[in-house]
Scaffold this motif. Structure first.
Motif, PDB file in Angstrom:
ATOM      1  N   ALA A  76     -61.593 -26.444  23.287  1.00 11.71           N
ATOM      2  CA  ALA A  76     -60.839 -26.118  22.073  1.00 11.71           C
ATOM      3  C   ALA A  76     -59.712 -25.134  22.377  1.00 11.71           C
ATOM      4  O   ALA A  76     -58.600 -25.260  21.836  1.00 11.71           O
ATOM      5  N   ALA A  77     -59.974 -24.167  23.266  1.00 11.09           N
ATOM      6  CA  ALA A  77     -58.934 -23.200  23.626  1.00 11.09           C
ATOM      7  C   ALA A  77     -57.791 -23.865  24.383  1.00 11.09           C
ATOM      8  O   ALA A  77     -56.618 -23.526  24.187  1.00 11.09           O
ATOM      9  N   LEU A  78     -58.120 -24.826  25.237  1.00 12.51           N
ATOM     10  CA  LEU A  78     -57.080 -25.523  25.987  1.00 12.51           C
ATOM     11  C   LEU A  78     -56.289 -26.465  25.082  1.00 12.51           C
ATOM     12  O   LEU A  78     -55.074 -26.623  25.246  1.00 12.51           O
ATOM     13  N   VAL A  79     -56.972 -27.098  24.136  1.00 10.36           N
ATOM     14  CA  VAL A  79     -56.273 -27.958  23.186  1.00 10.36           C
ATOM     15  C   VAL A  79     -55.249 -27.148  22.392  1.00 10.36           C
ATOM     16  O   VAL A  79     -54.153 -27.629  22.096  1.00 10.36           O
ATOM     17  N   ASP A  80     -55.598 -25.897  22.064  1.00 13.31           N
ATOM     18  CA  ASP A  80     -54.638 -25.036  21.370  1.00 13.31           C
ATOM     19  C   ASP A  80     -53.382 -24.800  22.193  1.00 13.31           C
ATOM     20  O   ASP A  80     -52.327 -24.451  21.646  1.00 13.31           O
ATOM     21  N   GLN A  81     -53.491 -24.968  23.513  1.00 10.45           N
ATOM     22  CA  GLN A  81     -52.336 -24.829  24.406  1.00 10.45           C
ATOM     23  C   GLN A  81     -51.711 -26.190  24.735  1.00 10.45           C
ATOM     24  O   GLN A  81     -50.933 -26.296  25.678  1.00 10.45           O
ATOM     25  N   ALA A  82     -52.099 -27.220  23.969  1.00 13.19           N
ATOM     26  CA  ALA A  82     -51.580 -28.582  24.136  1.00 13.19           C
ATOM     27  C   ALA A  82     -51.979 -29.201  25.464  1.00 13.19           C
ATOM     28  O   ALA A  82     -51.282 -30.074  25.986  1.00 13.19           O
ATOM     29  N   TYR A  83     -53.125 -28.736  26.020  1.00 13.88           N
ATOM     30  CA  TYR A  83     -53.635 -29.343  27.244  1.00 13.88           C
ATOM     31  C   TYR A  83     -54.856 -30.174  26.896  1.00 13.88           C
ATOM     32  O   TYR A  83     -55.824 -29.661  26.320  1.00 13.88           O
ATOM     33  N   VAL A  84     -54.829 -31.445  27.271  1.00 17.69           N
ATOM     34  CA  VAL A  84     -55.904 -32.379  26.941  1.00 17.69           C
ATOM     35  C   VAL A  84     -56.828 -32.507  28.141  1.00 17.69           C
ATOM     36  O   VAL A  84     -56.392 -32.826  29.250  1.00 17.69           O
ATOM     37  N   THR A  85     -58.104 -32.259  27.936  1.00 15.82           N
ATOM     38  CA  THR A  85     -59.085 -32.334  29.007  1.00 15.82           C
ATOM     39  C   THR A  85     -59.882 -33.634  28.886  1.00 15.82           C
ATOM     40  O   THR A  85     -59.646 -34.450  28.010  1.00 15.82           O
ATOM     41  N   ASP A  86     -60.836 -33.798  29.793  1.00 12.95           N
ATOM     42  CA  ASP A  86     -61.861 -34.821  29.660  1.00 12.95           C
ATOM     43  C   ASP A  86     -63.187 -34.167  30.015  1.00 12.95           C
ATOM     44  O   ASP A  86     -63.240 -32.977  30.339  1.00 12.95           O
ATOM     45  N   ALA A  87     -64.280 -34.926  29.942  1.00 14.66           N
ATOM     46  CA  ALA A  87     -65.610 -34.337  30.114  1.00 14.66           C
ATOM     47  C   ALA A  87     -65.766 -33.682  31.484  1.00 14.66           C
ATOM     48  O   ALA A  87     -66.294 -32.563  31.597  1.00 14.66           O
ATOM     49  N   ASP A  88     -65.316 -34.346  32.540  1.00 20.68           N
ATOM     50  CA  ASP A  88     -65.465 -33.791  33.889  1.00 20.68           C
ATOM     51  C   ASP A  88     -64.640 -32.527  34.063  1.00 20.68           C
ATOM     52  O   ASP A  88     -65.106 -31.534  34.643  1.00 20.68           O
TER      53      ASP A  88
END
Length: 297
Positions: A18-30
């Motif tokens: 959630a913190a990374l999404v706030d920085q417009a960075y999209v993650t995945d599970a790994d």
């Protein structure tokens, strides 16, 4: 190495995400699990993968999420310890010598004044040790540095302290969060890999690339976004000299928005392929194949 930023810890991989999404960075599970564990265990994160898939952006987004400084050590052939750790400002020291001698200062006074913070030039590794709160240290493209430098770096990563003969020992009160990236231009030492948690970051699938477009280019037309990710999924399966990564996807999408393209049938699209492909042979080949791609949809 122990701990990450003591002022900001994430309770779960989901909280980190959630913190990374706030920085417009999209993650995945790994990605989010491995990064979360690296921080929780106080281990460096070694991220390898093709160029342009977002390895460096992990560190940038994480520093913003932690509200701390990002310190970047860009590696290259010939990088040595002085360029990575510290240097003395010799021209200013020489000027100080003349001023002190003119003032009649003793040798002890002169020596003490010369080797002080006023003349110590921090390079990335020393800056990472001294910065508070603990920063995110990005060691970018370690595989481009010489093996001798990689071995030297292992000592720093193990102890998080350096001894400066004229100055003293500098220790990190709390080690930085460390992200090491590599493009596999050479194999990193097994000792390096053992000290790190490892993540392979590959080209994104359709869902992740679509999410990245929405985050980084808010307001992009859904039809255009779908067309872009479908085309990239096809293009990366072609015989290319330089496969486009996420950074090229974003450049191309911004170019298509700039020319007002609603889809890939726009007549100006072939002229924009230089934003996506970075080799003349690839551009020529993909321009020729664009009509076939359009017709095959």
């Amino acid at each position: 190495m122990t701990g990450a930023n003591p002022t900001r810890r994430f309770d779960s991989p989901e909280a980190l995400d959630a913190a990374l999404v706030d920085q417009a960075y999209v993650t995945d599970a790994d990605l989010r699990m491995t990064l979360y564990l690296a921080m929780a265990l106080g281990k460096p994160l070694l991220v390898e993968g093709p160029a342009g898939v977002g390895k460096t952006e992990i560190a940038r987004a994480l520093a913003a999420a932690l509200d701390t400084r990002l310190i970047r050590l860009q590696c290259y052939e010939g990088l040595d310890a002085a360029q990575a750790l510290y240097e003395w400002d010799y021209p200013r020291q020489l000027l100080e010598i003349r001023l002190q001698e003119a003032a009649g200062a003793s040798a002890d006074t002169l020596r003490a004044s010369l080797y002080s913070d006023d003349f110590l030039l921090e390079r990335p590794l020393l800056a990472a040790l001294r910065h508070s709160p603990p920063p995110v240290l990005l060691i970018d493209e370690l595989d481009r540095a010489d093996e001798a430098f990689e071995s030297f770096l292992l000592e720093i990563l193990s102890e998080w302290q350096i001894s400066i003969p004229e100055y003293g020992t500098v220790r990190a009160a709390v080690p930085p969060v460390v992200v090491i990236t590599g493009n596999r231009t050479r194999a990193l030492a097994e000792a390096t890999r053992r000290r790190c948690l490892y993540l392979w970051l590959d080209y994104p699938d359709r869902a992740k690339e679509r999410a990245v477009l929405e985050r980084r280019l808010p307001g992009i037309d859904t039809t255009l976004a779908d067309a872009i990710v479908d085309y990239l999924a096809w293009a990366r399966g072609q015989d290319l000299l330089k496969t486009p990564g996420l950074s090229e996807t974003l450049d191309w999408a911004a170019a298509l928005i700039e020319i007002g393209a609603a889809d890939l049938d726009n007549a100006q699209v072939p002229a924009t392929l230089g934003a996506l492909f970075k080799d003349p042979a690839d551009i020529d080949a993909m321009r020729e194949r664009l009509a076939a791609y359009r017709g095959g949809r």
